[in-house]
Structure formats: C-alpha cells, structure tokens
Enzyme design. Structure first.
Site, PDB file in Angstrom:
ATOM      1  N   ARG A 208       0.892  -1.286  -0.132  1.00 33.08           N
ATOM      2  CA  ARG A 208       0.069  -0.054   0.119  1.00 33.08           C
ATOM      3  C   ARG A 208       0.959   1.274  -0.021  1.00 33.08           C
ATOM      4  O   ARG A 208       0.488   2.088  -0.698  1.00 33.08           O
ATOM      5  CB  ARG A 208      -0.855   0.030   1.267  1.00 33.08           C
ATOM      6  CG  ARG A 208      -1.800  -1.148   1.017  1.00 33.08           C
ATOM      7  CD  ARG A 208      -2.948  -1.189   2.329  1.00 33.08           C
ATOM      8  NE  ARG A 208      -3.732   0.047   2.442  1.00 33.08           N
ATOM      9  CZ  ARG A 208      -4.891   0.251   3.401  1.00 33.08           C
ATOM     10  NH1 ARG A 208      -4.786  -0.782   4.359  1.00 33.08           N
ATOM     11  NH2 ARG A 208      -5.581   1.028   3.331  1.00 33.08           N
TER      12      ARG A 208
ATOM     13  N   ASN B 137      -8.919   8.825   5.962  1.00 32.05           N
ATOM     14  CA  ASN B 137      -7.865   8.204   4.959  1.00 32.05           C
ATOM     15  C   ASN B 137      -6.745   8.278   5.595  1.00 32.05           C
ATOM     16  O   ASN B 137      -6.309   9.056   6.450  1.00 32.05           O
ATOM     17  CB  ASN B 137      -7.819   9.340   3.535  1.00 32.05           C
ATOM     18  CG  ASN B 137      -9.404   8.967   2.971  1.00 32.05           C
ATOM     19  OD1 ASN B 137     -10.085   7.896   3.155  1.00 32.05           O
ATOM     20  ND2 ASN B 137      -9.615  10.038   2.251  1.00 32.05           N
TER      21      ASN B 137
ATOM     22  N   HIS C  64      -7.780   7.959  11.502  1.00 34.42           N
ATOM     23  CA  HIS C  64      -7.204   6.446  11.412  1.00 34.42           C
ATOM     24  C   HIS C  64      -5.799   6.434  11.214  1.00 34.42           C
ATOM     25  O   HIS C  64      -5.402   5.287  10.983  1.00 34.42           O
ATOM     26  CB  HIS C  64      -8.092   5.744  10.218  1.00 34.42           C
ATOM     27  CG  HIS C  64      -9.450   5.505  10.451  1.00 34.42           C
ATOM     28  ND1 HIS C  64     -10.449   5.039   9.317  1.00 34.42           N
ATOM     29  CD2 HIS C  64     -10.276   5.625  11.734  1.00 34.42           C
ATOM     30  CE1 HIS C  64     -11.697   5.059   9.901  1.00 34.42           C
ATOM     31  NE2 HIS C  64     -11.280   5.358  11.207  1.00 34.42           N
TER      32      HIS C  64
ATOM     33  N   CYS D 112       8.554   0.110  22.601  1.00 40.08           N
ATOM     34  CA  CYS D 112       8.820   1.419  23.493  1.00 40.08           C
ATOM     35  C   CYS D 112       7.670   2.184  23.254  1.00 40.08           C
ATOM     36  O   CYS D 112       7.414   3.507  23.748  1.00 40.08           O
ATOM     37  CB  CYS D 112      10.083   2.084  23.111  1.00 40.08           C
ATOM     38  SG  CYS D 112      10.131   3.036  21.562  1.00 40.08           S
TER      39      CYS D 112
ATOM     40  N   CYS E  41      16.709   0.185  21.801  1.00 38.92           N
ATOM     41  CA  CYS E  41      15.238  -0.446  21.715  1.00 38.92           C
ATOM     42  C   CYS E  41      15.540  -1.389  20.621  1.00 38.92           C
ATOM     43  O   CYS E  41      15.402  -2.738  20.884  1.00 38.92           O
ATOM     44  CB  CYS E  41      14.110   0.684  21.358  1.00 38.92           C
ATOM     45  SG  CYS E  41      12.628  -0.063  21.243  1.00 38.92           S
TER      46      CYS E  41
ATOM     47  N   GLY F  75     -16.828  12.157  -0.418  1.00 41.04           N
ATOM     48  CA  GLY F  75     -16.515  11.022  -0.804  1.00 41.04           C
ATOM     49  C   GLY F  75     -16.550   9.873   0.571  1.00 41.04           C
ATOM     50  O   GLY F  75     -15.646   9.069   0.591  1.00 41.04           O
TER      51      GLY F  75
END
EC number: 2.3.1.-
Length: 306
Positions: free
Chosen positions: A102, A138, A155, A166, A209, A246
């Site tokens: 993606r 989006n 999102h 961490c 880390c 949309g």
C-alpha cells in the site's frame, strides 16, 4: 459532544462493520437535499469555521485501492482480515507485506482536484481569518501532499510507524521501509507469503530499543486516539458549515459526525458519487466525482476580500 464514547475504529464487533445509519422514513416534511450550487456558495461565503470530512471516495479518484466491496482483496484476504492486532501478532511478515504494498502504491499516486481544492480553500480562507479543518478517515496523506495543513487523521497514516516495545511513533517515508521488503507485497492471489523473519522486519531506531515496528494506523477493533477525537469534537461542535466528501457514511464513529452536526442546525453539504444512508439528513447533496463537483463549490466567492 459528538464523538465522546465513540472511540472504536469502525466496529467493536465485526457484525457492525457495515452497520448503516437507518434511512429516515419518507415524510412530507423531509425534502430531498438541495443541489443548488449558488445557494451553497452563499452559505459558504459567510462561513467562518468549515469542517471537511473526507473518506475513501476522494482517494479513489486518485486511483488509490479502497479494499472495500467486491474485488477488495489483497491476495486472498480482505483488509479486515489483515488490519487487526491479532493478524499482526500471528503473522507480522504478511501484514507488513500488505502495508508495504500500500505504501509503494501510494508513491505512484497524486492528489486530485478535490484534494487541491480543499487545500487551496484552507490557505485562502486563513488569510481572511477563517478556518478550514480536514477530518479524514484516509491514511494515504494525500491531503497533506496537496498542501492542507489543518488535518486530523482519525485512522492514522500509512507513513507513520509505532514501536511495539517502546511506543515511539514517527513519520517514515522510506521506500522500501526495510531491505527485506524490497520487491515484496505483490497482490496477486497466487503469490506466496515472503515469511520474512521478525528480526528483518522494520525495527525501532530509538537508542537501545530495536523493537518491532507496526504501521501507525488504527486497526479494526482498536481504540481511536483520544486526543485526535477530542480535537475532532471541538471542530465539529464549533463549525458553521460542514462538507462531507467521498464518504460512505457506514464506518463508525465517523458515520455519526455529519448527522450530529446537521442535528444542531448547521448546514451540511455532501459531495459523493451516490446517496448514502445519511444523505436525507443534509441540506445539500452534490452528485458526481468529488474532483468535479468540489472545485467550483470552494472557488473564491465574489464577496471575498483577499
């Protein structure tokens, strides 16, 4: 108090994934929303605080795969089978292949006229002491690339990562995100999983880390960021014009945003390719591609001073 208590991405349980707003029963006092552009423009010319809610439809016009509905598969899986904490725990390599694909696709896509119209409108109105805020579902950052500054990504973003150890979150636009994912992620259903060892997947670069990174997106069943929701609530509670661009109006909690704004008497204008379960609650509905309908709606009004 529009979004308080509504903090779960799309669903709390899977059967609510496509739970729609119920369409109001037809009645003599419920008129079809107006498509009068001049009437919308008159309201727009006086608006001081404009909220713009955007969904997958605006990105689809840039050629971004939505992974929704028929054909919405990556290999043999739908997004809701991969975009979960459980899926990542079981097979982080597969999930990272999906998100790598993606990310790489997004590098080939560009903002379309709808994104650009929103960004130009924000900049122009800011010079007049007016405010435009984008609240988007989006995760592709096309609004940011178009030039929008005032953005709430409820999102998350494809181009941010979060450390599983961490918790550090950071922007990440590397291509590929790690060497092991180079050339991986092909969506063809016959493609075999790369089965990349966890130590070769994206890792945290914070000193000492080296924890496993995950995409900093809100997966199905996860809680939305409370700070972003609080800011979205403030925007929606104070706006004097709301645009819905949309969106399908079926993914919660975002599906409730515009109807709640309309319920307090604020004009809401929907720009979409089709009616949604919320359409009859709105003052305006403009049918067609957002890249066609939105630019003239947001263009400079004759009354604007700058």
């Amino acid at each position: 108090m529009i979004v308080r208590q509504l903090t779960c991405r799309a669903v709390i349980t899977s059967h609510l994934l496509h739970a729609p707003l119920r369409k109001p029963r037809a009645s003599t006092d419920m008129a079809r929303p107006s498509s009068d552009l001049a009437a919308f423009r008159e309201i727009f010319s006086k608006a001081k605080r404009v909220a713009v809610l955007t969904g997958a439809g605006v990105s689809a016009e840039s050629g971004v795969p939505t992974f929704r509905g028929a054909g919405g598969y990556w290999r043999k899986w739908q997004a809701q089978e991969l975009a979960t904490p459980e899926a990542f725990s079981r097979n982080p390599s597969r999930v990272w292949e999906f998100y790598h694909y993606r990310r790489e696709v997004m590098l080939t896509k560009n903002p379309n006229p709808a994104h650009l119209a929103i960004a130009e409108c924000e900049e122009r109105l800011a010079a007049q002491g007016r405010q435009v805020t984008v609240v988007t579902q989006n995760i592709d950052e096309l609004h940011r690339r178009a030039g929008s500054k005032n953005i709430l990504e409820i999102h998350g973003s494809l181009f941010k990562t979060r450390c599983m150890s961490c918790g550090h979150e950071a922007a990440n636009h590397k291509s590929p995100i790690c060497a092991a994912l180079a050339g991986k992620g092909a969506p063809d259903p016959d493609t075999h999983d790369a089965q990349i060892p966890a130590q070769q997947l994206p890792r945290c670069e914070q000193t000492g880390c080296h924890g496993l990174l995950r995409p900093a997106v809100v997966w199905f069943g996860e809680t939305l960021d409370s700070d972003i929701l609080t800011r979205a609530e403030e925007v929606l509670d104070s706006c004097d014009l709301c645009l819905v661009v949309g969106t399908s109006s079926v993914v919660y909690p975002a599906a409730m945003f515009a109807p709640q704004v309309a319920a307090r008497g604020v004009p809401v204008a929907e720009f979409n390719m089709e009616d949604t379960p919320a359409t009859m609650r709105f003052k305006f509905h403009f049918h067609g591609p957002c890249g066609t309908t939105l630019p003239p709606a947001l263009a400079r009004h004759d009354t604007e001073s700058n």
